[in-house]
Scaffold this motif. Structure first.
Motif, PDB file in Angstrom:
ATOM      1  N   ALA A 307       0.828  -1.214   0.000  1.00 16.06           N
ATOM      2  CA  ALA A 307       0.000   0.000   0.000  1.00 16.06           C
ATOM      3  C   ALA A 307       0.860   1.261   0.000  1.00 16.06           C
ATOM      4  O   ALA A 307       0.425   2.316  -0.428  1.00 16.06           O
ATOM      5  CB  ALA A 307      -0.912  -0.007   1.219  1.00 16.06           C
ATOM      6  N   ASN A 342      -6.959   4.244   6.884  1.00 16.77           N
ATOM      7  CA  ASN A 342      -7.053   3.419   8.090  1.00 16.77           C
ATOM      8  C   ASN A 342      -5.648   3.252   8.696  1.00 16.77           C
ATOM      9  O   ASN A 342      -4.852   2.427   8.246  1.00 16.77           O
ATOM     10  CB  ASN A 342      -7.660   2.063   7.704  1.00 16.77           C
ATOM     11  CG  ASN A 342      -7.962   1.218   8.921  1.00 16.77           C
ATOM     12  OD1 ASN A 342      -7.278   1.311   9.946  1.00 16.77           O
ATOM     13  ND2 ASN A 342      -8.981   0.391   8.821  1.00 16.77           N
ATOM     14  N   TYR A 343      -5.362   4.068   9.706  1.00 14.86           N
ATOM     15  CA  TYR A 343      -4.010   4.112  10.274  1.00 14.86           C
ATOM     16  C   TYR A 343      -3.577   2.749  10.824  1.00 14.86           C
ATOM     17  O   TYR A 343      -2.463   2.292  10.586  1.00 14.86           O
ATOM     18  CB  TYR A 343      -3.948   5.158  11.398  1.00 14.86           C
ATOM     19  CG  TYR A 343      -4.042   6.586  10.916  1.00 14.86           C
ATOM     20  CD1 TYR A 343      -2.887   7.300  10.601  1.00 14.86           C
ATOM     21  CD2 TYR A 343      -5.256   7.234  10.783  1.00 14.86           C
ATOM     22  CE1 TYR A 343      -2.950   8.616  10.163  1.00 14.86           C
ATOM     23  CE2 TYR A 343      -5.340   8.554  10.344  1.00 14.86           C
ATOM     24  CZ  TYR A 343      -4.183   9.231  10.032  1.00 14.86           C
ATOM     25  OH  TYR A 343      -4.246  10.525   9.587  1.00 14.86           O
ATOM     26  N   GLU A 344      -4.493   2.095  11.556  1.00 15.13           N
ATOM     27  CA  GLU A 344      -4.110   0.841  12.199  1.00 15.13           C
ATOM     28  C   GLU A 344      -3.816  -0.239  11.163  1.00 15.13           C
ATOM     29  O   GLU A 344      -2.823  -0.984  11.262  1.00 15.13           O
ATOM     30  CB  GLU A 344      -5.240   0.410  13.131  1.00 15.13           C
ATOM     31  CG  GLU A 344      -4.754  -0.570  14.155  1.00 15.13           C
ATOM     32  CD  GLU A 344      -5.880  -1.115  14.998  1.00 15.13           C
ATOM     33  OE1 GLU A 344      -6.928  -0.444  15.146  1.00 15.13           O
ATOM     34  OE2 GLU A 344      -5.702  -2.243  15.506  1.00 15.13           O
ATOM     35  N   LYS A 345      -4.695  -0.281  10.140  1.00 15.42           N
ATOM     36  CA  LYS A 345      -4.510  -1.288   9.091  1.00 15.42           C
ATOM     37  C   LYS A 345      -3.178  -1.061   8.361  1.00 15.42           C
ATOM     38  O   LYS A 345      -2.436  -2.007   8.068  1.00 15.42           O
ATOM     39  CB  LYS A 345      -5.681  -1.158   8.110  1.00 15.42           C
ATOM     40  CG  LYS A 345      -5.834  -2.327   7.194  1.00 15.42           C
ATOM     41  CD  LYS A 345      -7.154  -2.240   6.445  1.00 15.42           C
ATOM     42  CE  LYS A 345      -7.065  -3.132   5.226  1.00 15.42           C
ATOM     43  NZ  LYS A 345      -8.117  -2.879   4.273  1.00 15.42           N
ATOM     44  N   MET A 346      -2.873   0.200   8.088  1.00 19.04           N
ATOM     45  CA  MET A 346      -1.639   0.501   7.353  1.00 19.04           C
ATOM     46  C   MET A 346      -0.390   0.248   8.211  1.00 19.04           C
ATOM     47  O   MET A 346       0.648  -0.153   7.696  1.00 19.04           O
ATOM     48  CB  MET A 346      -1.661   1.947   6.842  1.00 19.04           C
ATOM     49  CG  MET A 346      -2.674   2.169   5.737  1.00 19.04           C
ATOM     50  SD  MET A 346      -2.400   1.089   4.303  1.00 19.04           S
ATOM     51  CE  MET A 346      -3.822   0.038   4.337  1.00 19.04           C
ATOM     52  N   ASN A 348      -0.222  -2.186  10.498  1.00 18.03           N
ATOM     53  CA  ASN A 348      -0.073  -3.654  10.492  1.00 18.03           C
ATOM     54  C   ASN A 348       0.453  -4.150   9.149  1.00 18.03           C
ATOM     55  O   ASN A 348       1.278  -5.063   9.093  1.00 18.03           O
ATOM     56  CB  ASN A 348      -1.410  -4.323  10.841  1.00 18.03           C
ATOM     57  CG  ASN A 348      -1.740  -4.091  12.304  1.00 18.03           C
ATOM     58  OD1 ASN A 348      -0.836  -3.927  13.134  1.00 18.03           O
ATOM     59  ND2 ASN A 348      -3.021  -4.046  12.633  1.00 18.03           N
ATOM     60  N   HIS A 349      -0.039  -3.525   8.081  1.00 17.95           N
ATOM     61  CA  HIS A 349       0.428  -3.878   6.729  1.00 17.95           C
ATOM     62  C   HIS A 349       1.943  -3.620   6.619  1.00 17.95           C
ATOM     63  O   HIS A 349       2.700  -4.444   6.097  1.00 17.95           O
ATOM     64  CB  HIS A 349      -0.353  -3.026   5.727  1.00 17.95           C
ATOM     65  CG  HIS A 349       0.104  -3.134   4.309  1.00 17.95           C
ATOM     66  ND1 HIS A 349      -0.128  -4.257   3.544  1.00 17.95           N
ATOM     67  CD2 HIS A 349       0.794  -2.278   3.509  1.00 17.95           C
ATOM     68  CE1 HIS A 349       0.398  -4.077   2.339  1.00 17.95           C
ATOM     69  NE2 HIS A 349       0.960  -2.886   2.293  1.00 17.95           N
ATOM     70  N   THR A 350       2.383  -2.481   7.155  1.00 16.40           N
ATOM     71  CA  THR A 350       3.815  -2.135   7.098  1.00 16.40           C
ATOM     72  C   THR A 350       4.641  -3.133   7.905  1.00 16.40           C
ATOM     73  O   THR A 350       5.682  -3.607   7.448  1.00 16.40           O
ATOM     74  CB  THR A 350       4.042  -0.710   7.650  1.00 16.40           C
ATOM     75  OG1 THR A 350       3.227   0.189   6.911  1.00 16.40           O
ATOM     76  CG2 THR A 350       5.498  -0.290   7.541  1.00 16.40           C
TER      77      THR A 350
END
Ligand code: FAD
Length: 432
Positions: A307, A342-346, A348-350
């Motif tokens: 992302a 979505n800060y949290e999702k990004m 976790n993705h990172t």
């Protein structure tokens, strides 16, 4: 003659420095630097994504590197990469396909060589998509130029003009492309092949050094301009107003024009609404307990499965940006302002990506997370922008207003250019 300067970023500070006296800077934030300011959390120092200083002009080099910041900067040879198809290749992609799958590499090199053999003249005013095809061919366009630039600029590349390309997109020769497909070449291409970075304090050291040289008037922090009464030559803040002979604006042009009172002529106002588009960058700064995840400075990610479009390691420019035993990443995501994020999702993705690359080991912990929302971040280059800006600047200058810097002039530029923009504005005023 009195000059009011909106903004204490690099352009505003440089304008004041070069005016010498009779200026006032009004800055809405509580410190100087604008986009070149740094923040701190839990012993980490971070910039608003990577801010690396490229100096090309002898004047700025002499004034800042050999003068004001003498012995305070380190010089680095860029170590930047692209990650695609599970392979890291060196930047720029167009000159370094070595290591990619043979099919991809062949597609890139053959199509590039064909562009050099073309008999047709290049289009006079191509959109960016067309320019990529004509300059690099289908392979490099498909595997890097299109996906990466779509991720960064968000706009349909067929709607994007190319005047920003100047020194931002290196164009290798056919020998360089061929050699870079066969060999892991270490030749440097492009405007940012080497860079300076402060030994301590993050990039904030640069605006702080310029601000330390200012005398001859007043710098007001925490002072936001809410209205520009251009017919009276007066700007209004929450606590009072300031009159001027000249106004230098370095705040984002779209917001500045919205604060004009009365408004600009209606036709110009309408054109401006269509012309001034920009993206937002969400910047995650992340401290982890792996002291040396990779020696790379930064990596571009063209593929949609990631992302973010770029990840860098600021502690590789200056180790003291991170406490001993840790390192500090900056991660960049692009969005339109109206899109949600979505800060949290990004986050976790990172973290999943850092583990995938082995940059975070199973035993590593996250010790700092900090987000910057940069709005505007990249101004979008369209024909509407190109048509609108000269008309807007004519109108403003006729009213003793110079709008300059990266967002005042609504362009894609780097820190040295902002400093030179401020100098040019001051010289224009001193000559008037
Ligand atoms: C993601 C990203 C990465 C970058 N990386 C690099 C890099 O590696 N190297 C490089 O050289 N350049 C880089 N740049 C570009 C660099 O940050 C800019 O060119 C430069 O800092 C712009 O300076 P400026 O003074 O023109 O604008 P700004 O820094 O935006 O300054 C404008 C100032 O105006 C103030 N202001 C705004 N509105 C008002 C108001 N109403 N009243 C009062 N004050 C106001 C703001 O708070 C700000 O301080 C990057 C830019 C981005 C977006």
């Amino acid at each position: 003659m009195k000059t009011v300067i909106i903004g204490a970023g690099l352009a505003g500070l440089s304008a004041a420095y070069h005016l010498k006296d009779n200026w006032v800077i009004l800055e809405k934030e509580s410190k100087v630097g604008g986009l070149a300011a740094s923040g701190q959390s839990k012993g980490f120092t971070f910039d608003k994504t990577g801010h690396l200083l490229h100096m090309h002009n002898p004047y700025t080099k002499g004034w800042l590197i050999e003068g004001l910041l003498k012995n305070q900067m380190n010089t680095h040879a860029r170590d930047s990469w692209i990650h695609s198809q599970n392979v890291f290749t060196r930047y720029p992609f167009q000159a370094n396909t070595y290591g990619l799958a043979p099919k991809t590499l062949t597609e890139c090199v053959v199509a590039f060589l064909k562009t050099r053999d073309k008999i047709r003249k290049p289009s006079a005013d191509p959109h960016f998509h067309q320019w990529c095809l004509e300059t690099f061919g289908r392979g490099i366009s498909k595997h890097f130029m299109f996906p990466y630039n779509k991720k960064l600029w968000l706009i349909d590349l067929k709607k994007m003009t190319t005047e920003w390309i100047r020194n931002f997109v290196p164009i290798p020769s056919r020998e360089e492309v061929l050699y870079g497909a066969l060999v892991d070449q270490k030749k440097f291409f492009g405007y940012n092949a080497s860079f300076y970075y402060p030994k301590s304090g993050g990039i904030q050291a640069l605006p702080d050094a310029i601000a330390g040289e200012l005398s001859g008037a007043e710098l007001y922090l925490d002072t936001e301009i809410s209205e520009i009464r251009w017919k009276e030559k007066r700007v209004v803040t929450a606590t009072g107003s300031f009159s001027y002979d000249w106004l230098v604006n370095t705040s984002p042009l779209n917001l500045f024009l919205g604060r004009l009172s009365p408004k600009m002529p209606a036709a110009l106002e309408r054109a401006g609404k269509k012309a001034l588009q920009s993206t937002v960058v969400y910047n995650l700064n992340l401290g982890i307990t792996n002291p040396r995840p990779t020696p790379k400075h930064w990596v571009y990610f063209p593929e949609n499965k990631f992302a973010f479009y770029r990840i860098g390691l600021s502690s590789n420019f200056a180790p003291n940006l991170a406490p001993p035993g840790t390192s500090c990443f900056y991660v960049e995501f692009a969005r339109w302002a109206h899109q949600s994020f979505n800060y949290e999702k990004m986050l976790n993705h990172t973290l999943a990506a850092l583990r995938h690359f082995g940059w975070m080991r199973p035993e590593d912990k996250v010790v700092m997370t900090h987000w910057n929302r940069i709005d505007p971040a990249y101004v979008v280059f369209t024909k509407e922008r190109r048509a609108f800006l000269p008309q807007a600047f004519r109108f403003l200058e006729a009213n003793n207003i110079i709008s300059t810097g990266r967002y005042g002039a609504w362009k894609y530029s780097f820190m040295e250019e902002a400093i030179l923009d401020g100098k040019a504005a001051a010289e224009k005023i001193l000559k008037s």
